[in-house]
Enzyme design. Sequence first.
Site, short mmCIF file in Angstrom:
data_model
loop_
_atom_site.label_atom_id
_atom_site.label_comp_id
_atom_site.label_asym_id
_atom_site.label_seq_id
_atom_site.Cartn_x
_atom_site.Cartn_y
_atom_site.Cartn_z
N SER A 550 0.82 -1.22 0.00
CA SER A 550 0.00 0.00 0.00
C SER A 550 0.85 1.27 0.00
O SER A 550 0.44 2.29 -0.53
CB SER A 550 -0.92 0.01 1.21
N GLY A 579 -1.88 -4.08 0.98
CA GLY A 579 -2.05 -5.31 1.77
C GLY A 579 -1.16 -6.47 1.32
O GLY A 579 -1.16 -7.53 1.95
N ASN A 609 3.70 -5.97 5.77
CA ASN A 609 2.46 -6.74 6.02
C ASN A 609 2.74 -8.16 6.50
O ASN A 609 1.90 -8.77 7.15
CB ASN A 609 1.59 -6.76 4.75
N ASP A 700 -1.43 7.54 10.44
CA ASP A 700 -1.92 6.32 11.12
C ASP A 700 -0.75 5.45 11.61
O ASP A 700 -0.92 4.29 11.93
CB ASP A 700 -2.82 5.50 10.19
N HIS A 703 1.04 4.52 7.24
CA HIS A 703 1.01 5.08 5.88
C HIS A 703 1.49 6.53 5.87
O HIS A 703 1.51 7.19 6.91
CB HIS A 703 -0.40 4.95 5.30
#
Length: 726
Positions: A550, A579, A609, A700, A703
């Site tokens: 991502s 993802g 991930n 967050d 990201h």
Amino acid sequence: MCRFVLFLIVVSCGLLSAAEKPNIVFLFSDDHALAAISAYGSHLKDAAPTPNLDRIAKEGALFRRSYCTNSICGPSRASILTGKHSHKNGFLDNEMCEFDGSQATFPKGLQAVGYETAIVGKWHLASKPTGFDYWEILPGQGSYYNPDFVQMDGTSKRFEGYCTDIVTDKALEWLKTKRSKDKPFLLMCQHKAPHRNWMPAARHYGLFKDADLPEPATLFDNYEGRSKLVAGQQMSVAEDFHWGHDLLLHGKPVDPRFLGGIPNGEYQRMTEAQKAEFDAAYGPENEKFIADLKAGKLDDVALTKWKYQRYIKNYLRCVRAVDENVGRVLAYLDEAGLSENTIVIYSSDQGFYLGEHGWYDKRWMFEESLSMPFLIRWPGVVRPGGRPEAMIQNIDYAPTFLAAAGAPVPEDIQGRNLLPVLQSEATPEDWRKSIYYAYYGENTHRVPMHDGVRTERHKLMFFPNSREWQLFDLDKDPQEMKSVHDDPAYSTVMSEMMREYVKLRDDYDVVNSVIPTQRMAEDWWRERFQQKQKQTRDVKECRVVFLGDSITQGWEGPGKEAWEANFAGYHPLNLGFSGDRTEHLQWRLKYSELDRVKPKVAVLLIGTNNTGHLQRPAEETVAGIQAVIAELHAKSPETKVILQSVLPRGPNAEDPLRKLNDSINVLAAKLADGKLIRHVDYSGLFLNADGTLPKELMPDLLHLSPAAYQKWAEALKGDIEKSLAE
Ligand code: CA
């Protein structure tokens, strides 16, 4: 018993003479559910008996706890040939894989100890058979009517008639006239039937015609009590049958409750005489059905019931031809005096849903498709009427055949030799207590990747892409209608099953980060993959490709401005997929068309991930990164790789996921080789001096903001320039 002991001694000394080595006739079919073999007993056993298969079960043994490793055609066959799980033999799915015929297989092992080997019928492993002295195979799925067979010289020949009969004709012809009579032999007689689209032989069109066959108890399953993924499949009797292909109706659907896309291709292959016979049998019933449909006489329930009857009757008609043809082979073995010294096995590549859970097809780890029929007759070794309780799996066939032939069993085979079970019927003390299963996902039918473990009583499944567990108590809930993974009463069972899951994965060396895996069951991912494939195909020049998850995909979002300003001149390609873990990027590269564009530089950022989703150890993630680079270089050997440190995540340096990423970076830095791979660490761009992440750069804590992309782009540009200049 004496014979038995003698046999054991002979096997252990490896002194079997040609005359003593047992022949092996391996009768195999495709998608044959246990419920459709009367010896197994089921709601269908009285309506649709299989006397010839039952004969094997009567003169030999029937295994009820017999399972596949991966419930689809090719992967099951690859596991059988190699004695290994899919991730070891490399054949993970039907859609993309090609069997590597250079690896060790049991037919090669049998050849090495003097066996003559043959395979006729369905092969379905994309590459040509190896390890066989004789072969004649159906191309791909093959056809029911007037099938083509690929010959050993590579040409294809068409034979008029019905496939199940013709495969048997060819098997018998080989037994009678083509093999050398002074050698022990292996014959694999592999039927296409009863695989979709369930086209019966003309002599069986009338079978069950006026009967109403019993429905399974779960035909109208509402999928409550289990993951939403279970409801998300596309293999339902109610919704996913094609008017022509599956239900054998002509023309276009006259009602929206059918899929209309695929006609009945088998009908189109028929001769005029065959068509006339088919139409005479099905025509009147079809006309009445269409009239009823048009008159609005069938509500949803009635229509599902009609579809079920149409499906199950055709399926069982196909089974009838398989059973008759098994009878022909058994009769020939008797007639030729071969029965005494021949092991006869009947199995199918996996089970199938005959309306259970409202489904057709396979793939899931639920009982109906996890199970494989396994019947074995071996006079003097297997007790007639034996019903062993041991849990067996298709990886056991290879070591069993090799051991029976007195051939060495390669060390790296993952299955177990069944001889001790066959000889004593009792389950040996040290026998396995559980089996491991893994389905890697395909576009077709939208069943997501999952793996799991089944013990005698419980089944644990894991869906890695949504990180969901499902637990079933097979004693209390044999139809698997309610997952008890979060039921406090099962907390001890849940921990025990999770321990068993970890243990089996260790035993079988399952490292997901290096197993190329797709996410085709997710609509957006599939669409993005297709769109990126097209873009790669259409692009004239691509100097720089961006590979990742991502954070890389984000160059199309919050990073768009920075991307345009800094990278536009490189004709860049963004292959970031939200993802994705290393295994997904590996899969995308494996099937990408980067070999066409051969980018000068690849900017790689992957692994967070593997940390965030599954908390796998750093070593596994780095092995995944290494596999990604290998896959890239397989496509484009000269591409310079800028391998970036996985970006920091979490609020501060003490965050466990941050620490995991840090350890990935320490190891990944060692992949730099001073030639093609350069390791760069941009972590410092995003961190405060105290190790915290500023919200304005990572809102967050994972990201990036547009400002962060800007900083990153400027730094990256310098390194890209360097790599381009090298
Ligand atoms: Ca199959």
